[in-house]
Design an enzyme around this catalytic site. Structure first.
Site, mmCIF file in Angstrom:
data_model
loop_
_atom_site.group_PDB
_atom_site.id
_atom_site.type_symbol
_atom_site.label_atom_id
_atom_site.label_comp_id
_atom_site.label_asym_id
_atom_site.label_seq_id
_atom_site.Cartn_x
_atom_site.Cartn_y
_atom_site.Cartn_z
ATOM 1 N N LYS A 181 0.830 -1.209 0.000
ATOM 2 C CA LYS A 181 0.000 0.000 0.000
ATOM 3 C C LYS A 181 0.861 1.254 0.000
ATOM 4 O O LYS A 181 0.529 2.247 -0.665
ATOM 5 C CB LYS A 181 -0.940 -0.022 1.209
ATOM 6 N N GLN B 76 -4.757 -2.099 9.779
ATOM 7 C CA GLN B 76 -4.612 -3.376 9.091
ATOM 8 C C GLN B 76 -5.203 -4.512 9.925
ATOM 9 O O GLN B 76 -4.869 -4.677 11.109
ATOM 10 C CB GLN B 76 -3.127 -3.651 8.800
ATOM 11 N N ASP C 272 -10.929 2.317 4.460
ATOM 12 C CA ASP C 272 -11.428 0.983 4.130
ATOM 13 C C ASP C 272 -12.940 0.937 3.939
ATOM 14 O O ASP C 272 -13.478 -0.060 3.467
ATOM 15 C CB ASP C 272 -11.051 -0.012 5.236
#
Length: 297
Positions: free
Chosen positions: A53, A97, A120
């Site tokens: 990322k 994460q 997200d």
């Protein structure tokens, strides 16, 4: 018949090129989009994802902020890191994460993220908007994997409008939000939502114009479970260790022989995964654009 390959790497490269131009326009206005990541522990797969990322950010010109915390971090320490990124003007949006270590309350961490900075698209407020507002442009970040699936299909010629979509697997990051996103007016699909309790799974999958499997059960979908000419998206990941080399490799939810029946098929890896990462960047840039618009009001 051999299925058309829905190449996530090629599609994500096109998205990154588009984003690069949007980032340049923001930079010209003195705005620098920034992605933050919080990684707790040293899970190898999570480290690979987070590293990727940050490379993606560098590729399109997005500033990135990395916060790494030890495996034994307390909930208070993780929430403090979340609060720091919530308050940071350099961070347009960020992720925590997953999965988190077992001692941490995942829901408490996700709920602490400011909804406007939820890269997200997993904050309960944003998912609630996905449920409530089914028409017009979605004003909140959408979950990355479902966005990526729909976009990849469109770029490859898959028609979602009016299609019968069978989603196998109802996880929080893929199957469940995809069922919501696919029934929005701008996608306009009919969704058959399957899970571990579904009786006669094949009866459902054979009816589908578009089949999405996100279970993590290796080769669950066999050729005789797929409608001829259907578009098949292989989302699930099973890591298998080669006993000879000791190296792990990825196995998807879809048997490779499905390629002889399907009209379109995503490779795994190289299909939905790159699109998920690309949509994370899309959410960051959209967040920066929204925040800039609010400042100018």
């Amino acid at each position: 018949m051999t299925a058309v390959k829905l190449d996530g790497k090629l599609a994500s490269a096109a998205i990154k090129a588009e984003l690069k131009e949007r980032v340049a326009r923001l930079n010209a206005r003195g705005i620098a989009p920034g992605l933050g990541t919080i990684l707790v522990g040293e899970d190898p797969a999570s480290q690979i994802y987070v590293n990727a990322k940050h490379r993606d950010c560098e590729e399109v010109g997005i500033h990135s902020i990395r916060v790494d915390l030890p495996e034994d971090s307390t909930l208070e320490q993780v929430l403090a890191a979340v609060d720091t990124l919530n308050a940071s003007p350099e961070c347009s949006a960020f992720i925590v994460q997953l999965p988190l270590p077992k001692q941490l309350d995942t829901n408490a961490v996700l709920e602490r993220i400011a909804p406007a900075k939820d890269a997200d698209g997993l904050h309960p407020c944003n998912l609630g908007q996905l449920v409530l507002f089914t028409q017009g442009e979605l004003q909140v970040p959408a979950p990355c994997t479902p966005q990526g699936i729909i976009d990849l299909g469109r770029r490859g010629g898959v028609n979602w409008d009016g299609a019968n979509v069978c989603v196998v697997g109802q996880g929080a990051t893929a199957g469940r939000p995809l069922s919501l996103l696919a029934t929005r007016a701008d996608v306009n699909a009919t969704v058959d939502s399957c899970h571990i309790g579904t009786r006669d799974l094949a009866e459902h999958t054979r009816r589908a114009d578009i089949l999405v499997c996100a279970t993590g059960v290796a080769h669950l979908i066999k050729p005789d479970m797929v409608k001829r000419g259907a578009a098949v998206f292989d989302v699930g990941v099973t890591r298998q260790i080669d006993p000879t080399t000791g190296k792990s490799h990825i196995i998807g939810d879809v048997d490779p022989d499905v390629a002889q029946v399907a009209g379109w098929l995503t490779p795994n890896p190289g299909g939905v995964g790159p699109m998920t990462r690309a949509m994370l960047l899309v959410n960051v840039v959209r967040a920066a654009e929204r925040q800039a618009a609010e400042r100018n009001r």
